[in-house]
Motif scaffolding. Structure first.
Motif, PDB file in Angstrom:
ATOM      1  N   ALA A  85       0.637  -1.224  -0.120  1.00  0.00           N
ATOM      2  CA  ALA A  85       0.015   0.173   0.220  1.00  0.00           C
ATOM      3  C   ALA A  85       1.038   1.136   0.105  1.00  0.00           C
ATOM      4  O   ALA A  85       1.768   0.968   1.160  1.00  0.00           O
ATOM      5  CB  ALA A  85      -0.814  -0.007   1.356  1.00  0.00           C
ATOM      6  N   HIS A  86       0.710   1.999  -1.159  1.00  0.00           N
ATOM      7  CA  HIS A  86       1.716   3.352  -1.100  1.00  0.00           C
ATOM      8  C   HIS A  86       1.187   4.201  -0.480  1.00  0.00           C
ATOM      9  O   HIS A  86      -0.576   4.689  -0.590  1.00  0.00           O
ATOM     10  CB  HIS A  86       1.852   3.507  -2.391  1.00  0.00           C
ATOM     11  CG  HIS A  86       2.707   2.338  -3.496  1.00  0.00           C
ATOM     12  ND1 HIS A  86       4.186   2.683  -3.546  1.00  0.00           N
ATOM     13  CD2 HIS A  86       2.404   0.748  -3.659  1.00  0.00           C
ATOM     14  CE1 HIS A  86       4.752   1.472  -3.874  1.00  0.00           C
ATOM     15  NE2 HIS A  86       3.592   0.358  -3.842  1.00  0.00           N
ATOM     16  N   SER A  87       1.966   5.165   0.471  1.00  0.00           N
ATOM     17  CA  SER A  87       1.379   5.874   0.443  1.00  0.00           C
ATOM     18  C   SER A  87       0.069   5.726   1.786  1.00  0.00           C
ATOM     19  O   SER A  87      -0.118   5.343   2.365  1.00  0.00           O
ATOM     20  CB  SER A  87       1.049   7.957  -0.194  1.00  0.00           C
ATOM     21  OG  SER A  87       2.368   7.766  -0.412  1.00  0.00           O
ATOM     22  N   SER A  88      -1.448   6.569   1.346  1.00  0.00           N
ATOM     23  CA  SER A  88      -2.576   6.926   1.697  1.00  0.00           C
ATOM     24  C   SER A  88      -3.441   5.731   2.180  1.00  0.00           C
ATOM     25  O   SER A  88      -4.454   5.520   2.416  1.00  0.00           O
ATOM     26  CB  SER A  88      -3.543   8.543   1.690  1.00  0.00           C
ATOM     27  OG  SER A  88      -3.600   8.676   0.540  1.00  0.00           O
ATOM     28  N   SER A  89      -2.464   5.058   0.729  1.00  0.00           N
ATOM     29  CA  SER A  89      -3.504   3.940   0.257  1.00  0.00           C
ATOM     30  C   SER A  89      -3.856   2.534   1.363  1.00  0.00           C
ATOM     31  O   SER A  89      -4.463   1.963   1.512  1.00  0.00           O
ATOM     32  CB  SER A  89      -3.381   2.897  -1.205  1.00  0.00           C
ATOM     33  OG  SER A  89      -2.100   2.928  -0.726  1.00  0.00           O
ATOM     34  N   PHE A  90      -2.761   2.946   2.395  1.00  0.00           N
ATOM     35  CA  PHE A  90      -2.911   1.930   3.715  1.00  0.00           C
ATOM     36  C   PHE A  90      -4.200   1.869   4.912  1.00  0.00           C
ATOM     37  O   PHE A  90      -4.305   0.764   5.071  1.00  0.00           O
ATOM     38  CB  PHE A  90      -1.397   2.523   4.768  1.00  0.00           C
ATOM     39  CG  PHE A  90      -2.322   3.537   6.005  1.00  0.00           C
ATOM     40  CD1 PHE A  90      -2.971   3.273   6.756  1.00  0.00           C
ATOM     41  CD2 PHE A  90      -1.891   4.581   5.063  1.00  0.00           C
ATOM     42  CE1 PHE A  90      -3.348   4.400   7.232  1.00  0.00           C
ATOM     43  CE2 PHE A  90      -2.807   6.324   5.950  1.00  0.00           C
ATOM     44  CZ  PHE A  90      -3.301   5.627   7.328  1.00  0.00           C
ATOM     45  N   PHE A  91      -4.980   2.889   4.229  1.00  0.00           N
ATOM     46  CA  PHE A  91      -6.177   2.759   4.667  1.00  0.00           C
ATOM     47  C   PHE A  91      -7.255   1.769   4.812  1.00  0.00           C
ATOM     48  O   PHE A  91      -7.994   0.785   5.188  1.00  0.00           O
ATOM     49  CB  PHE A  91      -7.215   4.457   5.291  1.00  0.00           C
ATOM     50  CG  PHE A  91      -8.419   4.297   5.979  1.00  0.00           C
ATOM     51  CD1 PHE A  91      -7.657   3.446   7.426  1.00  0.00           C
ATOM     52  CD2 PHE A  91      -9.604   4.231   5.425  1.00  0.00           C
ATOM     53  CE1 PHE A  91      -9.034   4.321   8.061  1.00  0.00           C
ATOM     54  CE2 PHE A  91     -10.644   4.491   6.470  1.00  0.00           C
ATOM     55  CZ  PHE A  91     -10.285   3.880   8.490  1.00  0.00           C
ATOM     56  N   THR A  92      -6.890   1.880   3.066  1.00  0.00           N
ATOM     57  CA  THR A  92      -8.140   1.135   2.515  1.00  0.00           C
ATOM     58  C   THR A  92      -7.222  -0.504   1.887  1.00  0.00           C
ATOM     59  O   THR A  92      -7.978  -1.369   2.189  1.00  0.00           O
ATOM     60  CB  THR A  92      -7.980   0.934   0.691  1.00  0.00           C
ATOM     61  OG1 THR A  92      -8.118   2.460   0.661  1.00  0.00           O
ATOM     62  CG2 THR A  92      -8.829   0.125  -0.167  1.00  0.00           C
ATOM     63  N   ALA A  93      -5.915  -0.187   2.537  1.00  0.00           N
ATOM     64  CA  ALA A  93      -5.408  -2.840   3.173  1.00  0.00           C
ATOM     65  C   ALA A  93      -5.959  -2.420   4.206  1.00  0.00           C
ATOM     66  O   ALA A  93      -5.893  -3.604   4.425  1.00  0.00           O
ATOM     67  CB  ALA A  93      -4.181  -1.816   2.604  1.00  0.00           C
ATOM     68  N   PHE A  94      -6.277  -1.364   5.331  1.00  0.00           N
ATOM     69  CA  PHE A  94      -6.084  -1.326   6.552  1.00  0.00           C
ATOM     70  C   PHE A  94      -7.760  -2.168   6.792  1.00  0.00           C
ATOM     71  O   PHE A  94      -7.797  -3.737   7.290  1.00  0.00           O
ATOM     72  CB  PHE A  94      -6.022  -0.854   7.210  1.00  0.00           C
ATOM     73  CG  PHE A  94      -6.611  -0.890   8.808  1.00  0.00           C
ATOM     74  CD1 PHE A  94      -6.250  -1.741   9.780  1.00  0.00           C
ATOM     75  CD2 PHE A  94      -7.099   0.322   8.645  1.00  0.00           C
ATOM     76  CE1 PHE A  94      -6.658  -1.899  10.882  1.00  0.00           C
ATOM     77  CE2 PHE A  94      -8.357  -0.021  10.449  1.00  0.00           C
ATOM     78  CZ  PHE A  94      -7.763  -1.302  11.707  1.00  0.00           C
ATOM     79  N   LEU A  95      -8.095  -2.011   6.146  1.00  0.00           N
ATOM     80  CA  LEU A  95      -9.661  -2.187   5.821  1.00  0.00           C
ATOM     81  C   LEU A  95      -9.884  -3.465   5.298  1.00  0.00           C
ATOM     82  O   LEU A  95     -10.785  -4.542   5.956  1.00  0.00           O
ATOM     83  CB  LEU A  95     -10.652  -1.424   5.301  1.00  0.00           C
ATOM     84  CG  LEU A  95     -10.760  -0.112   5.763  1.00  0.00           C
ATOM     85  CD1 LEU A  95     -11.632   1.115   5.034  1.00  0.00           C
ATOM     86  CD2 LEU A  95     -11.054  -0.565   7.341  1.00  0.00           C
ATOM     87  N   VAL A  96      -9.042  -4.152   4.077  1.00  0.00           N
ATOM     88  CA  VAL A  96      -9.020  -5.578   3.720  1.00  0.00           C
ATOM     89  C   VAL A  96      -8.850  -6.489   4.842  1.00  0.00           C
ATOM     90  O   VAL A  96      -8.911  -7.349   5.254  1.00  0.00           O
ATOM     91  CB  VAL A  96      -8.143  -5.376   2.731  1.00  0.00           C
ATOM     92  CG1 VAL A  96      -7.980  -6.813   2.175  1.00  0.00           C
ATOM     93  CG2 VAL A  96      -9.280  -4.772   1.277  1.00  0.00           C
ATOM     94  N   LYS A  97      -7.473  -5.607   5.436  1.00  0.00           N
ATOM     95  CA  LYS A  97      -6.936  -6.899   6.394  1.00  0.00           C
ATOM     96  C   LYS A  97      -7.910  -7.669   7.535  1.00  0.00           C
ATOM     97  O   LYS A  97      -8.402  -8.454   7.538  1.00  0.00           O
ATOM     98  CB  LYS A  97      -5.886  -6.379   6.963  1.00  0.00           C
ATOM     99  CG  LYS A  97      -4.957  -7.034   8.086  1.00  0.00           C
ATOM    100  CD  LYS A  97      -4.179  -7.805   7.765  1.00  0.00           C
ATOM    101  CE  LYS A  97      -3.303  -8.497   8.381  1.00  0.00           C
ATOM    102  NZ  LYS A  97      -2.495 -10.127   8.099  1.00  0.00           N
ATOM    103  N   LEU A  98      -9.354  -6.430   7.824  1.00  0.00           N
ATOM    104  CA  LEU A  98      -9.854  -6.761   8.913  1.00  0.00           C
ATOM    105  C   LEU A  98     -10.834  -7.748   7.978  1.00  0.00           C
ATOM    106  O   LEU A  98     -11.607  -8.670   9.573  1.00  0.00           O
ATOM    107  CB  LEU A  98     -10.119  -5.775   9.622  1.00  0.00           C
ATOM    108  CG  LEU A  98      -9.580  -4.203  10.127  1.00  0.00           C
ATOM    109  CD1 LEU A  98     -10.849  -2.745  10.801  1.00  0.00           C
ATOM    110  CD2 LEU A  98      -9.141  -4.794  11.227  1.00  0.00           C
ATOM    111  N   LEU A  99     -11.549  -7.460   7.302  1.00  0.00           N
ATOM    112  CA  LEU A  99     -12.413  -8.745   6.563  1.00  0.00           C
ATOM    113  C   LEU A  99     -11.648 -10.414   5.971  1.00  0.00           C
ATOM    114  O   LEU A  99     -12.458 -11.001   5.850  1.00  0.00           O
ATOM    115  CB  LEU A  99     -13.428  -8.078   5.297  1.00  0.00           C
ATOM    116  CG  LEU A  99     -13.640  -6.383   5.402  1.00  0.00           C
ATOM    117  CD1 LEU A  99     -14.015  -6.322   4.144  1.00  0.00           C
ATOM    118  CD2 LEU A  99     -14.764  -7.291   6.722  1.00  0.00           C
TER     119      LEU A  99
END
Length: 357
Positions: A85-99
């Motif tokens: 996940a590059h820069s601010s896209s970490f949050f999207t990756a984090f939400l996928v990780k939760l699911l």
């Protein structure tokens, strides 16, 4: 190994360019390489290699459940091991990780505001970092900050890398005289400090009025952009400083330029510098971020203190008056980039690091 790059947009910028560089380069050496643009497509889309699997999420808001579920399904069906996940896209990756807890997250920090890290908003990042498998940073200031502030101990500095574009586009014809153009590849953001460029342009207009400056990079049409344009007009520089906005044919633009510059007050390791070097262009840059690890003053370029218009102007004059010096510095920078920022060297380090637990 199956790795998916995530970036919020494909507008022209350093982080966006690096997401594509990783996706394209990894496609040559691993089982699966993909790239996801979460929020917006852009001019860089046409640089994605045909071997790279591509998905556009069209995320409409910060937490878009439909987009997250689509990405989870994509990761599952393609058996993705790592989300990079590059820069601010970490949050999207984090939400996928939760699911989808099976997935591993690598956060790639490209922050160009490394001189202003104390002002960084980091609560969401600190929480998400508990779920990171590793962190990649593009300069040592970011490395120190991540090790001190975040909750992931596997942190590595990896230099940016790039390659010469092979798309062959020739869409942009720069204004000004041949062999008398000075190029600044940088989005119109305050950390790029185009006002230093304007101060230098005022001096050069008096001494060498036939030399011109060419600003290529995204124009956000915001307050900073407005002030830059006003300063150009107020100083009667309309025929000496030209703004082009984002362009797809960077290679063509660099080839039309004689001298290349960076005037930033804060940087990581700008991809523009690597592109200048690969094209054997003489460079004058401010002394910020990791640039001093690349440029050795008067050996492969000129490097001057940030905000110092007088020294910047003097360095430009030295290059303008000596074509052989320009060629010598450009060739030396090319050699430096090939040795230290090659695709092969960086990717070998990256893959070894990913495999290390």
């Amino acid at each position: 190994m199956r790795i998916l790059q995530i970036i919020d947009s494909l507008d022209i910028g350093g982080a966006e360019k690096m997401a594509i560089n990783y996706a394209n380069s990894l496609a040559k050496s691993i089982e699966f390489s993909g790239l996801v643009a979460t929020r917006k497509e852009g001019n860089l889309k046409n640089q994605i290699n045909e071997k790279v699997s591509y998905l556009f999420l069209n995320r409409k808001k910060t937490i878009d459940f439909n987009a997250i579920l689509r990405l989870k399904k994509y990761c599952k069906s393609n058996k993705i091991d790592y989300l990079q996940a590059h820069s601010s896209s970490f949050f999207t990756a984090f939400l996928v990780k939760l699911l989808y807890p099976k997935i591993n997250i690598i956060w790639h920090d490209h922050n160009g505001l490394s001189e202003f890290l104390n002002a960084r908003k980091s609560l969401a990042l600190k929480i998400a970092s508990y779920f990171f498998d590793g962190i990649i940073v593009v300069n040592y200031q970011l490395k120190n900050w991540a090790e001190r502030e975040l909750n992931c101990k596997k942190v590595i500095y990896l230099a940016n890398f790039t390659s010469i574009s092979q798309n062959g586009l020739k869409e942009t014809a720069l204004f000004g005289e041949n062999e008398k153009r000075i190029l600044c590849l940088a989005n119109l953001r305050f950390q790029k400090n185009h006002f230093l460029l304007i101060d230098v342009a005022k001096k050069l207009k008096l001494s060498n009025p036939d030399w011109t400056f060419h600003l290529v990079g995204k124009d956000f049409n915001d307050d900073y952009s407005s002030k830059v344009k006003t300063a150009i007009t107020e100083n009667d520089l309309q025929n000496h400083v030209f703004i082009y906005g984002s362009k797809n044919d960077t290679q063509n633009i660099i080839e039309q330029s004689e001298i290349t510059i960076l005037t930033s007050q804060s940087e990581g390791l700008p991809v523009a510098l690597l592109e200048y070097g690969l094209n054997k262009k003489a460079v004058v840059s401010t002394e910020v971020g990791e640039i001093p690890l690349i440029i050795v003053n008067n050996e492969n370029g000129f490097i001057v203190p940030k905000f110092d218009a007088e020294q910047f102007y003097s360095a430009l004059i030295a290059m303008i008056e000596n074509r052989e010096l320009r060629m010598k510095l450009g060739n030396a920078l090319h050699k430096t980039i090939q040795q230290n920022n090659s695709e092969e060297a960086v990717l070998n380090k990256f893959i070894s690091w990913v495999k290390t637990k």
